[in-house]
Design a protein around this motif. Structure first.
Motif, PDB file in Angstrom:
ATOM      1  N   ALA A  45      19.470   5.327  -4.382  1.00 22.87           N
ATOM      2  CA  ALA A  45      19.457   4.046  -3.679  1.00 22.87           C
ATOM      3  C   ALA A  45      20.857   3.710  -3.179  1.00 22.87           C
ATOM      4  O   ALA A  45      21.868   4.183  -3.721  1.00 22.87           O
ATOM      5  CB  ALA A  45      18.954   2.948  -4.604  1.00 22.87           C
ATOM      6  N   ASP A  46      20.905   2.913  -2.123  1.00 27.39           N
ATOM      7  CA  ASP A  46      22.196   2.450  -1.614  1.00 27.39           C
ATOM      8  C   ASP A  46      22.954   1.728  -2.726  1.00 27.39           C
ATOM      9  O   ASP A  46      22.388   0.923  -3.466  1.00 27.39           O
ATOM     10  CB  ASP A  46      21.995   1.489  -0.439  1.00 27.39           C
ATOM     11  CG  ASP A  46      21.468   2.204   0.800  1.00 27.39           C
ATOM     12  OD1 ASP A  46      21.599   3.433   0.856  1.00 27.39           O
ATOM     13  OD2 ASP A  46      20.919   1.524   1.684  1.00 27.39           O
ATOM     14  N   GLY A  47      24.240   2.046  -2.853  1.00 26.25           N
ATOM     15  CA  GLY A  47      25.057   1.397  -3.867  1.00 26.25           C
ATOM     16  C   GLY A  47      24.998   2.048  -5.226  1.00 26.25           C
ATOM     17  O   GLY A  47      25.630   1.567  -6.178  1.00 26.25           O
ATOM     18  N   ALA A  48      24.254   3.159  -5.348  1.00 28.10           N
ATOM     19  CA  ALA A  48      24.182   3.855  -6.638  1.00 28.10           C
ATOM     20  C   ALA A  48      25.560   4.368  -7.033  1.00 28.10           C
ATOM     21  O   ALA A  48      26.357   4.791  -6.185  1.00 28.10           O
ATOM     22  CB  ALA A  48      23.191   5.009  -6.559  1.00 28.10           C
ATOM     23  N   GLU A  49      25.824   4.363  -8.317  1.00 31.54           N
ATOM     24  CA  GLU A  49      27.096   4.855  -8.856  1.00 31.54           C
ATOM     25  C   GLU A  49      26.947   6.330  -9.184  1.00 31.54           C
ATOM     26  O   GLU A  49      26.155   6.709 -10.048  1.00 31.54           O
ATOM     27  CB  GLU A  49      27.462   4.068 -10.114  1.00 31.54           C
ATOM     28  CG  GLU A  49      28.736   4.520 -10.786  1.00 31.54           C
ATOM     29  CD  GLU A  49      28.974   3.801 -12.108  1.00 31.54           C
ATOM     30  OE1 GLU A  49      29.375   4.467 -13.084  1.00 31.54           O
ATOM     31  OE2 GLU A  49      28.747   2.577 -12.169  1.00 31.54           O
ATOM     32  N   LEU A  50      27.686   7.196  -8.487  1.00 29.31           N
ATOM     33  CA  LEU A  50      27.572   8.640  -8.667  1.00 29.31           C
ATOM     34  C   LEU A  50      28.741   9.168  -9.477  1.00 29.31           C
ATOM     35  O   LEU A  50      29.907   8.914  -9.158  1.00 29.31           O
ATOM     36  CB  LEU A  50      27.529   9.345  -7.309  1.00 29.31           C
ATOM     37  CG  LEU A  50      27.536  10.880  -7.345  1.00 29.31           C
ATOM     38  CD1 LEU A  50      26.306  11.403  -8.083  1.00 29.31           C
ATOM     39  CD2 LEU A  50      27.600  11.445  -5.927  1.00 29.31           C
ATOM     40  N   THR A  51      28.424   9.924 -10.548  1.00 27.37           N
ATOM     41  CA  THR A  51      29.433  10.565 -11.379  1.00 27.37           C
ATOM     42  C   THR A  51      29.180  12.073 -11.374  1.00 27.37           C
ATOM     43  O   THR A  51      28.121  12.524 -11.831  1.00 27.37           O
ATOM     44  CB  THR A  51      29.379  10.039 -12.825  1.00 27.37           C
ATOM     45  OG1 THR A  51      29.565   8.619 -12.824  1.00 27.37           O
ATOM     46  CG2 THR A  51      30.468  10.685 -13.680  1.00 27.37           C
ATOM     47  N   ARG A  52      30.128  12.835 -10.831  1.00 30.30           N
ATOM     48  CA  ARG A  52      29.994  14.296 -10.801  1.00 30.30           C
ATOM     49  C   ARG A  52      30.772  14.886 -11.983  1.00 30.30           C
ATOM     50  O   ARG A  52      31.948  14.581 -12.172  1.00 30.30           O
ATOM     51  CB  ARG A  52      30.522  14.860  -9.484  1.00 30.30           C
ATOM     52  CG  ARG A  52      29.712  14.406  -8.276  1.00 30.30           C
ATOM     53  CD  ARG A  52      30.114  15.174  -7.023  1.00 30.30           C
ATOM     54  NE  ARG A  52      29.349  14.725  -5.867  1.00 30.30           N
ATOM     55  CZ  ARG A  52      28.124  15.146  -5.563  1.00 30.30           C
ATOM     56  NH1 ARG A  52      27.539  16.047  -6.340  1.00 30.30           N
ATOM     57  NH2 ARG A  52      27.494  14.696  -4.485  1.00 30.30           N
TER      58      ARG A  52
END
Length: 431
Positions: A45-52
């Motif tokens: 979703a827009d604004g999701a927090e992504l951690t790689r």
């Protein structure tokens, strides 16, 4: 808000040892909403927090038996057998404990466990309200069993049981309260019966030391003609959420009772070997369908709070005891500290990276020779058990909140806590 974690692989924490390469884990409001291959992941979703993350994601481990505030006594009484260790070293020092001592020690111990990838522990120790305060400060989870034991300064058994029931009204998803009668050789059988009845009435975990050493039940056997497990059954202690700690010296009849009453076991091989208590019949327990989870015991008898070490030792001892290199597989060993441990304490919301469970995550760094070679995904789990330790844990999240980053606690000041524990330990030792 949606949190998305992308990792080299996910180790689910189930008994089969499922490993998902090139994986994505989604969480929302502290609960897992999707786990699987990145190629199949739903659009974020827009604004999701992504951690790689470059390494592997594993479930937060569950320590099924701990007296973590005993970091105050780590290494004390070295070389003594259990009975003398308790009577000559532990109990005299514990009689001088203050509530502040327990809170400071638990805060330090909880931070230590989080750095080791342990997000939940079952604690049996004094001043449970202060243990809860410490756990809330670090951001961990705990099942806190109010101890029942006849020591000076801690009230009557009835008062201790009343405290356990009163505290249980304050249980929530982070801190759950239970009841922890020490053992059948230190707590009268009628008190054990009453504690079990209260635990069943309020759906609380009841955890008790059972058959830790070969001779602890000799007096009870001479008096009643029954083993400790048989006595517990005869006095209506079994049934409900019962967790037996150690369970080293169990014969076939005892194990049959554990199977009949669905009693779970907290397996603590590190403490049992250090105190020369014996080697539990782990393979027999698992074959009987008994729920088993890994535990460290207290840091005064292990002497650490590192489940990676205990799960590895559990596999080694099981194989040695059975003289069979397949007696406990790497997936089973890891499961005993994750999904199996969660099942042992009656918490199906923890211990595995599957949809609907809590977003308690641990990132393990794979950029190390210990993770080479990897010829198939299952090798990652094999290396976790046999080659890698807690030193490779880099980051920890509880309910989606990061509490350890690059090996450093984000919630408490560990150096200050270490200094405080040192000062308090010297006072308790009379120095």
């Amino acid at each position: 808000m949606l949190q998305r974690f992308a990792a080299r692989a996910v180790v689910v924490g189930d008994r089969a040892g499922t490993v998902v390469p090139d994986a994505v884990v989604d969480a929302e409001d502290g609960v897992l909403t999707w786990v699987g291959p990145a190629a199949d992941a739903p659009p974020a979703a827009d604004g999701a927090e992504l951690t790689r993350l470059p390494g592997v994601l594993v479930p937060g481990m569950v320590n099924t038996h701990s007296h973590a505030p005993m970091v105050l006594f780590r290494g004390q009484g070295e070389g003594l057998p259990l009975d003398r260790w308790l009577a000559e070293v532990m109990w005299p020092r514990e009689a001088r404990l203050t509530p502040d001592d327990v809170e400071v020690a638990m805060t330090a111990a909880s931070a230590e466990m989080l750095r080791h990838g342990v997000t939940t522990s079952v604690e049996m120790y004094f001043h449970p309200d202060r243990i809860a305060t410490a756990v809330r400060a670090t951001g961990a989870r705990a099942v806190i069993a109010n101890p029942l034991i006849g020591l000076p300064g801690f009230g009557s058994f009835e008062e201790q049981l009343d405290t356990a029931v009163r505290l249980s009204a304050g249980s929530d998803e982070q801190v759950e309260y239970g009841i922890g009668p020490h053992s059948a050789y230190t707590v009268p059988l009628p008190v054990l019966r009453d504690a079990a009845a209260a635990a069943r009435e309020h759906d609380l975990l009841l955890t008790v030391h059972v058959a830790e050493t070969a001779g602890e039940g000799d007096e009870l056997l001479a008096t009643h003609g029954l083993s400790v497990p048989q006595l517990l059954a005869a006095h209506d202690v079994l049934g409900g959420r019962v967790l037996g700690a150690h369970c080293v010296h169990m014969d076939d009849a005892d194990l049959a009772l554990w199977q009949e009453y669905d009693v779970a076991v907290a397996h603590c091989p590190g403490s049992n070997t250090k105190l020369a208590s014996g080697t539990a019949r782990l393979r027999d327990m698992l074959d009987a369908g008994i729920r088993v989870g890994m535990g460290t015991d207290g840091p005064a008898s292990n002497d650490n709070l590192d489940l990676f070490e205990d799960l590895r030792l559990a596999a080694q001892l099981a194989r040695l005891r059975e003289r069979d290199a397949t007696a406990l597989t790497a997936p089973e060993a890891f499961w005993l500290a994750t999904g199996g441990a969660a099942a042992a304490v009656g918490r199906p919301d923890l211990g595995q990276l599957t949809v609907g469970r809590r977003a308690d995550l641990v990132h393990v760094d794979t950029d190390d020779i210990a993770f080479v070679p990897v010829t198939e995904p299952a090798d990652l789990l094999t290396h976790l058990v046999w080659s890698v330790g807690s030193r490779h844990v880099r980051d920890t999240w509880v309910a989606g909140r990061q509490v350890v980053a690059d090996g450093v606690s984000l919630t408490v000041d560990e150096p200050a806590l270490r200094a405080d524990v040192q000062t308090r330990a010297m006072r308790l030792a009379g120095r």
